[in-house]
Design a protein around this motif. Structure first.
Motif, PDB file in Angstrom:
ATOM      1  N   CYS A 243     -10.680   3.295   1.599  1.00 32.64           N
ATOM      2  CA  CYS A 243     -11.777   2.380   1.278  1.00 32.64           C
ATOM      3  C   CYS A 243     -12.676   2.902   0.162  1.00 32.64           C
TER       4      CYS A 243
ATOM      5  N   LEU B 283      -2.225   0.505  -4.611  1.00 30.25           N
ATOM      6  CA  LEU B 283      -2.227  -0.814  -4.005  1.00 30.25           C
ATOM      7  C   LEU B 283      -1.700  -1.817  -5.022  1.00 30.25           C
TER       8      LEU B 283
ATOM      9  N   ARG C  25     -11.991  -2.284  -4.750  1.00 32.72           N
ATOM     10  CA  ARG C  25     -10.678  -1.884  -4.245  1.00 32.72           C
ATOM     11  C   ARG C  25      -9.916  -3.016  -3.556  1.00 32.72           C
TER      12      ARG C  25
ATOM     13  N   LEU D 170       0.849  -1.186   0.000  1.00 30.68           N
ATOM     14  CA  LEU D 170       0.000   0.000   0.000  1.00 30.68           C
ATOM     15  C   LEU D 170       0.887   1.240   0.000  1.00 30.68           C
TER      16      LEU D 170
ATOM     17  N   PRO E 298      -8.965  -9.704   0.681  1.00 31.92           N
ATOM     18  CA  PRO E 298      -8.452  -8.342   0.504  1.00 31.92           C
ATOM     19  C   PRO E 298      -6.970  -8.353   0.155  1.00 31.92           C
TER      20      PRO E 298
ATOM     21  N   VAL F  39     -10.050  -3.872  -0.468  1.00 28.91           N
ATOM     22  CA  VAL F  39      -9.597  -3.364   0.828  1.00 28.91           C
ATOM     23  C   VAL F  39     -10.462  -3.995   1.912  1.00 28.91           C
TER      24      VAL F  39
END
Length: 209
Positions: A48, A63, A76, A3, A153, A78
């Motif tokens: 998010c 990411l 995403r 990240l 995730p 996440v």
């Protein structure tokens, strides 16, 4: 590549809440500390994709080398764990976990295998048909984490997830969460008011003014 928060500035009504430039490697846990109102949860919401209208944000969230900006929250990858476990009271433990399974896992038998394996890894084998209301605080916390992880995730965000647990249980659940994050190679960003959380994570601590 984990990240990356590239020169992220979050403003509200012209006031700078967050000004941060940070990279988190796979399997690394970074702790973000600061007083109430310093923008910690706003930063997580921006990552998010759920930050409410009215905030102004500059910079870029990356990411695994790809930008997240402009993507819908569900696109995403996440995962986020909150103070409250947010288990659905009308679903069984297994039903709560099934809610997070990716659509690529098809068929009742395959989905049940994933759920059972997740419960076994959390020390909750045989709990699939249990009502969440019958679980202890620690058991609910573990189910909540496994639900996040079953969604596959690519990054894990922790928003004060241990603050409502008593001291003994907090140590146990912290260890479980951190071990799971490292084992899965997830870059992890934890927001907390508790210095003990940061010490337990054993990684970098970033302080917001």
């Amino acid at each position: 590549m984990g990240l990356e928060l590239r020169q992220i500035i979050v403003r509200l009504d012209g006031r700078v809440l967050v000004d941060i430039d940070l990279g988190i490697a796979p399997g690394e846990i970074v702790t973000l500390m600061g007083p109430s109102g310093s923008g910690k949860s706003s930063l997580l919401a921006h990552i998010c994709g759920t930050l409410p209208a009215g905030f102004e944000v500059s910079g870029q969230v990356m990411l695994k080398g790809k930008p997240l900006d402009g993507l819908a929250p569900q696109d995403r990858h996440v995962g986020i764990l909150f103070q409250d476990d947010l288990l659905f009271p009308h679903l069984s433990v297994g039903g709560n976990l099934a809610f997070a399974l990716p659509p690529e896992i098809r068929g009742r038998a395959a989905r049940r295998r994933c759920i059972d394996a997740a419960l076994e890894s959390a020390g909750l084998g045989g709990f699939s048909d249990r009502d969440p209301a019958t679980l202890s605080g620690g058991q609910r916390a573990r189910v909540a984490l496994m639900r996040v992880l079953l969604s596959e995730p690519c990054v894990l965000l922790l928003d004060e997830p241990f603050s409502k647990l008593d001291a003994e249980l907090r140590d146990q659940i912290r260890t479980f969460v951190f071990d799971q994050a490292r084992a899965r190679g997830l870059p992890t960003l934890m927001v907390t008011h508790d210095p003990d959380d940061g010490a337990a994570a054993g990684g970098r601590i970033v302080r917001l003014a």
